[in-house]
Design an enzyme around this catalytic site. Structure first.
Site, PDB file in Angstrom:
ATOM      1  N   GLU A  92       1.052   6.870  -6.612  1.00 14.91           N
ATOM      2  CA  GLU A  92      -0.437   7.568  -6.657  1.00 14.91           C
ATOM      3  C   GLU A  92       0.448   9.322  -6.888  1.00 14.91           C
ATOM      4  O   GLU A  92      -0.080  10.064  -7.652  1.00 14.91           O
ATOM      5  CB  GLU A  92      -1.028   7.531  -5.487  1.00 14.91           C
ATOM      6  CG  GLU A  92      -2.285   8.370  -5.304  1.00 14.91           C
ATOM      7  CD  GLU A  92      -3.271   8.314  -4.078  1.00 14.91           C
ATOM      8  OE1 GLU A  92      -2.911   8.965  -3.322  1.00 14.91           O
ATOM      9  OE2 GLU A  92      -3.801   7.137  -4.016  1.00 14.91           O
ATOM     10  N   LYS A 140       0.951  -1.242  -0.084  1.00 14.72           N
ATOM     11  CA  LYS A 140      -0.216   0.009  -0.010  1.00 14.72           C
ATOM     12  C   LYS A 140       0.764   1.170  -0.116  1.00 14.72           C
ATOM     13  O   LYS A 140       0.458   2.047  -0.634  1.00 14.72           O
ATOM     14  CB  LYS A 140      -1.018  -0.030   1.222  1.00 14.72           C
ATOM     15  CG  LYS A 140      -1.804   1.140   1.402  1.00 14.72           C
ATOM     16  CD  LYS A 140      -2.663   1.534   0.108  1.00 14.72           C
ATOM     17  CE  LYS A 140      -3.606   2.386   0.261  1.00 14.72           C
ATOM     18  NZ  LYS A 140      -3.495   3.734   1.173  1.00 14.72           N
TER      19      LYS A 140
END
Length: 323
Positions: A196, A189
């Protein structure tokens, strides 16, 4: 399946709603009693303390912690660990640092408790879209929680199957994945969020270049007064740069093309820094990801339109409000 949920913020509350829709029983607690009462009115079992929550769960228990990463998570997990019994499971679904997961798993194992880390992506849209889950922990423990993960995850939906996936097994196509032992979920993550940063920065810079295409410093016959909302929209339709982030950017620009409702002060939640640290430790070049992180630092001193685009994206996918 029965699950305890501690933390009923933007994501925690919607995760409870999605689980209840899937037929699971949720026992919930939040320091904000209004949040607890709201979910109880919707069908959850409300608890007025951690002790009350644990007493309402049937052993072996599973308790999901969904509070801000850092001290809040550490304090909550320590408090729960003192109250739970052997074979109970503690789940951290926040954005904890993976090295903290490794430490916690070792400490809790000595008490007979199980620890699972779940990197959770989906933001405020997860209730309807589902949550992408990246999971770390021991195989038997993760398997026990599979009904929870399966309900929270998006499922295959109408996404076209990746060529070659027919030869592969596993749950990745369902939107959740057991990545490895303790810490592996939050590690994956962490990298997800680092990527991102880079993707968001690329969109932001591109839209700023489009916005300044009519600058007076340019030759008159090379100035373009471009409609950014329309550009975002046309890129959504068949372009190779299409993505959910672009969808959210298009929505923000359609609402306010100047993004005057944002200052451009862009926060970072920690994962970008940790991604760069991991790259340094591994000796891996991460030019784009590190540059996008440093741009966020600079944005807090001097704001550009690109930073307004970044702020708009963060608000769209996660409800993040500028400080």
């Amino acid at each position: 399946m029965q699950l305890g949920m501690v933390g009923l913020g933007r994501m925690g509350a919607n995760m409870v709603r999605r689980l209840m829709r899937g037929g699971h029983q949720c026992v919930v607690f939040d320091r904000n009693t209004e949040q607890t009462h709201r979910l109880a009115a919707e069908g959850a079992v409300g608890a007025d303390s951690l002790d009350d929550l644990i007493s309402r769960l049937t052993p072996p228990r599973a308790v999901w912690v969904m509070v801000p990463a850092g001290e809040a998570t550490e304090t909550t997990i320590n408090a729960l660990a003192q109250k739970l019994q052997a074979d109970d499971i503690l789940i951290d679904g926040g954005n904890s640092y993976f090295k903290d997961d490794v430490r916690r798993a070792t400490t809790l194992r000595a008490q007979g408790l199980h620890y699972v880390d779940v990197g959770t992506s989906g933001g405020t849209w997860g209730l309807e879209r589902g949550y992408c889950l990246m999971i770390g922990g021991l195989v038997p423990v993760v398997t026990r929680l599979d009904p929870i993960f399966k309900t929270l995850a998006p499922g295959r939906g109408d996404i076209e199957r990746t060529k070659g996936r027919g030869r592969m097994e596993g749950t990745a196509e369902e939107g959740y994945l057991h990545c490895g032992p303790a810490g592996a979920g939050h590690f994956v993550k962490m990298i997800h969020n680092g990527i991102e940063y880079g993707l968001m920065q690329a969109y932001a810079e591109g839209f700023e270049i489009c916005r300044h295409a009519n600058a007076k410093s340019l030759p008159a016959d090379m100035r373009y007064d471009l409609n950014l909302a329309d550009i975002a929209e046309v890129w959504r339709r068949g372009s190779v740069v299409g993505s959910w982030l672009l969808d959210l950017t298009a929505a923000a620009l359609a609402d306010n093309q100047d993004l005057s409702n944002f200052t451009g002060s862009v926060q970072d939640s920690g994962e970008g820094r940790w991604t760069v640290m991991a790259a340094i430790e591994e000796g891996v070049s991460a030019d784009v990801l590190s540059a996008s992180l440093f741009t966020r630092f600079r944005s807090r001193q001097d704001h550009t339109f690109a930073e307004k685009v970044l702020s708009a994206m963060r608000y769209q996918f996660g409800g993040h409000v500028e400080h």
